[in-house]
Scaffold this active site. Structure first.
Site, PDB file in Angstrom:
ATOM      1  N   LYS A  11     -14.199   7.895  38.826  1.00 47.01           N
ATOM      2  CA  LYS A  11     -14.769   8.246  37.529  1.00 47.01           C
ATOM      3  C   LYS A  11     -13.964   7.592  36.393  1.00 47.01           C
ATOM      4  CE  LYS A  11     -16.597  12.633  39.387  1.00 47.01           C
ATOM      5  NZ  LYS A  11     -16.635  14.113  39.236  1.00 47.01           N
ATOM      6  N   TYR A  51     -26.657  13.388  39.050  1.00 46.70           N
ATOM      7  CA  TYR A  51     -26.235  14.784  38.951  1.00 46.70           C
ATOM      8  C   TYR A  51     -27.396  15.746  38.693  1.00 46.70           C
ATOM      9  CZ  TYR A  51     -21.200  13.748  39.111  1.00 46.70           C
ATOM     10  OH  TYR A  51     -19.941  13.380  39.508  1.00 46.70           O
ATOM     11  N   PHE A  59     -21.729  23.441  32.688  1.00 51.57           N
ATOM     12  CA  PHE A  59     -20.878  22.257  32.557  1.00 51.57           C
ATOM     13  C   PHE A  59     -21.664  20.943  32.556  1.00 51.57           C
ATOM     14  CE2 PHE A  59     -20.966  23.316  37.146  1.00 51.57           C
ATOM     15  CZ  PHE A  59     -21.361  22.102  37.697  1.00 51.57           C
ATOM     16  N   ARG A 104      -7.349  14.460  44.182  1.00 50.91           N
ATOM     17  CA  ARG A 104      -7.467  15.354  43.020  1.00 50.91           C
ATOM     18  C   ARG A 104      -6.195  16.179  42.838  1.00 50.91           C
ATOM     19  NH1 ARG A 104     -13.684  17.012  44.522  1.00 50.91           N
ATOM     20  NH2 ARG A 104     -14.774  15.539  43.147  1.00 50.91           N
ATOM     21  N   ASN A 114     -12.070  15.316  37.135  1.00 49.61           N
ATOM     22  CA  ASN A 114     -11.471  15.412  38.474  1.00 49.61           C
ATOM     23  C   ASN A 114     -11.485  14.099  39.243  1.00 49.61           C
ATOM     24  OD1 ASN A 114     -14.125  15.300  39.124  1.00 49.61           O
ATOM     25  ND2 ASN A 114     -14.189  17.223  40.268  1.00 49.61           N
ATOM     26  N   HIS A 117     -15.702  11.080  42.932  1.00 48.02           N
ATOM     27  CA  HIS A 117     -16.899  11.687  43.519  1.00 48.02           C
ATOM     28  C   HIS A 117     -17.068  11.154  44.929  1.00 48.02           C
ATOM     29  CE1 HIS A 117     -21.102  12.863  44.175  1.00 48.02           C
ATOM     30  NE2 HIS A 117     -21.238  11.660  44.700  1.00 48.02           N
ATOM     31  N   GLU A 128     -27.706   8.683  47.143  1.00 45.85           N
ATOM     32  CA  GLU A 128     -26.784   8.132  46.141  1.00 45.85           C
ATOM     33  C   GLU A 128     -26.553   6.640  46.357  1.00 45.85           C
ATOM     34  OE1 GLU A 128     -23.394  10.742  46.450  1.00 45.85           O
ATOM     35  OE2 GLU A 128     -24.502  12.435  45.582  1.00 45.85           O
TER      36      GLU A 128
HETATM   37  P1  IDP Z   1     -17.990  17.787  43.806  1.00 45.34           P
HETATM   38  O1  IDP Z   1     -17.763  16.620  42.855  1.00 45.34           O
HETATM   39  O2  IDP Z   1     -16.710  18.252  44.437  1.00 45.34           O
HETATM   40  O3  IDP Z   1     -19.079  17.519  44.803  1.00 45.34           O
HETATM   41  P2  IDP Z   1     -19.895  19.478  42.383  1.00 45.34           P
HETATM   42  O4  IDP Z   1     -19.992  20.956  42.518  1.00 45.34           O
HETATM   43  O5  IDP Z   1     -20.983  18.649  42.981  1.00 45.34           O
HETATM   44  O6  IDP Z   1     -18.446  19.024  42.903  1.00 45.34           O
HETATM   45  O7  IDP Z   1     -19.810  19.182  40.814  1.00 45.34           O
HETATM   46  C1  IDP Z   1     -20.003  17.869  40.321  1.00 45.34           C
HETATM   47  C2  IDP Z   1     -18.967  17.595  39.255  1.00 45.34           C
HETATM   48  O8  IDP Z   1     -19.216  18.459  38.126  1.00 45.34           O
HETATM   49  C3  IDP Z   1     -17.531  17.883  39.643  1.00 45.34           C
HETATM   50  O9  IDP Z   1     -16.931  16.828  40.358  1.00 45.34           O
HETATM   51  C4  IDP Z   1     -16.879  18.118  38.304  1.00 45.34           C
HETATM   52  O10 IDP Z   1     -16.637  16.860  37.633  1.00 45.34           O
HETATM   53  C5  IDP Z   1     -17.986  18.860  37.543  1.00 45.34           C
HETATM   54  N1  IDP Z   1     -17.861  20.310  37.688  1.00 45.34           N
HETATM   55  C6  IDP Z   1     -18.187  21.072  38.763  1.00 45.34           C
HETATM   56  N2  IDP Z   1     -17.959  22.380  38.556  1.00 45.34           N
HETATM   57  C7  IDP Z   1     -17.469  22.457  37.298  1.00 45.34           C
HETATM   58  C8  IDP Z   1     -17.034  23.568  36.475  1.00 45.34           C
HETATM   59  O11 IDP Z   1     -17.048  24.725  36.877  1.00 45.34           O
HETATM   60  N3  IDP Z   1     -16.584  23.247  35.219  1.00 45.34           N
HETATM   61  C9  IDP Z   1     -16.554  21.957  34.738  1.00 45.34           C
HETATM   62  N4  IDP Z   1     -16.956  20.902  35.478  1.00 45.34           N
HETATM   63  C10 IDP Z   1     -17.405  21.135  36.739  1.00 45.34           C
HETATM   64 MG    MG Z   2     -21.115  17.217  44.474  1.00 41.71          MG
END
Ligand code: IDP
Ligand code: MG
Length: 138
Positions: A11, A51, A59, A104, A114, A117, A128
């Site tokens: 990212k 997404y 978020f 991470r 974070n 992805h 994807e």
């Molecule tokens: P992942 O990237 O580990 O698969 P997902 O639940 O698919 O996690 O969420 C996609 C992205 O959205 C995350 O990588 C993060 O950047 C953001 N995200 C997920 N949950 C939160 C949250 O609770 N607060 C803020 N950002 C979040």
């Molecule tokens: Mg995800």
């Protein structure tokens, strides 16, 4: 299971902080091959498709803003159990829950920013990869 392909995104904060080499080194040392790779500034339309499952969550707007904020590096990574293993290398979504040895856990400071992805299932990986590399011929 078996040999799989998955989508990795470094990212924009990973790129701007100069951690592309560090992250790719970890992926390669684990035993994975980089099949395709490119630097791209993800536009809003692509971000919303990628997404889509998170639309409506609190978020979501921050997430779209973040992922479109600068250049990302996107790659197709291939190898044994690549989907699950790459997510294991990345660590938990929230860096506070990620083990310190994970990407991470080592480098990211907030769940919003974070760093990386990885596709979360075979279906997600196919979808994807098609989204980011439509000519890849899957
Ligand atoms: P992942 O990237 O580990 O698969 P997902 O639940 O698919 O996690 O969420 C996609 C992205 O959205 C995350 O990588 C993060 O950047 C953001 N995200 C997920 N949950 C939160 C949250 O609770 N607060 C803020 N950002 C979040
Ligand atoms: Mg995800």
């Amino acid at each position: 299971m078996g040999v799989e392909s998955t989508l990795l995104i470094i990212k924009p904060d990973g790129v701007s902080r100069g951690l592309v080499g560090e992250i790719l080194t970890r992926v390669e040392r684990k035993g994975y091959k980089i099949d395709r790779i490119e630097g791209v500034t993800i536009d809003r339309a692509l971000a919303e498709k990628h997404y889509g499952e998170h639309k409506g969550k609190d978020f979501y707007d921050d997430l779209i803003e973040y992922i479109t904020s600068g250049m990302s590096v996107v790659a197709i990574i291939r190898g044994e159990n690549a989907i699950e293993n790459l997510r294991f290398l990345m660590g938990a979504t929230n860096p506070l829950d990620a083990t310190p040895g994970s990407i991470r856990g080592a480098y990211a400071t907030s769940v919003t920013h974070n760093m990386v992805h990885g596709s979360d299932s075979a279906d997600s990986a196919a979808r994807e990869i098609e989204l980011f590399f439509p000519e890849s011929g899957r």
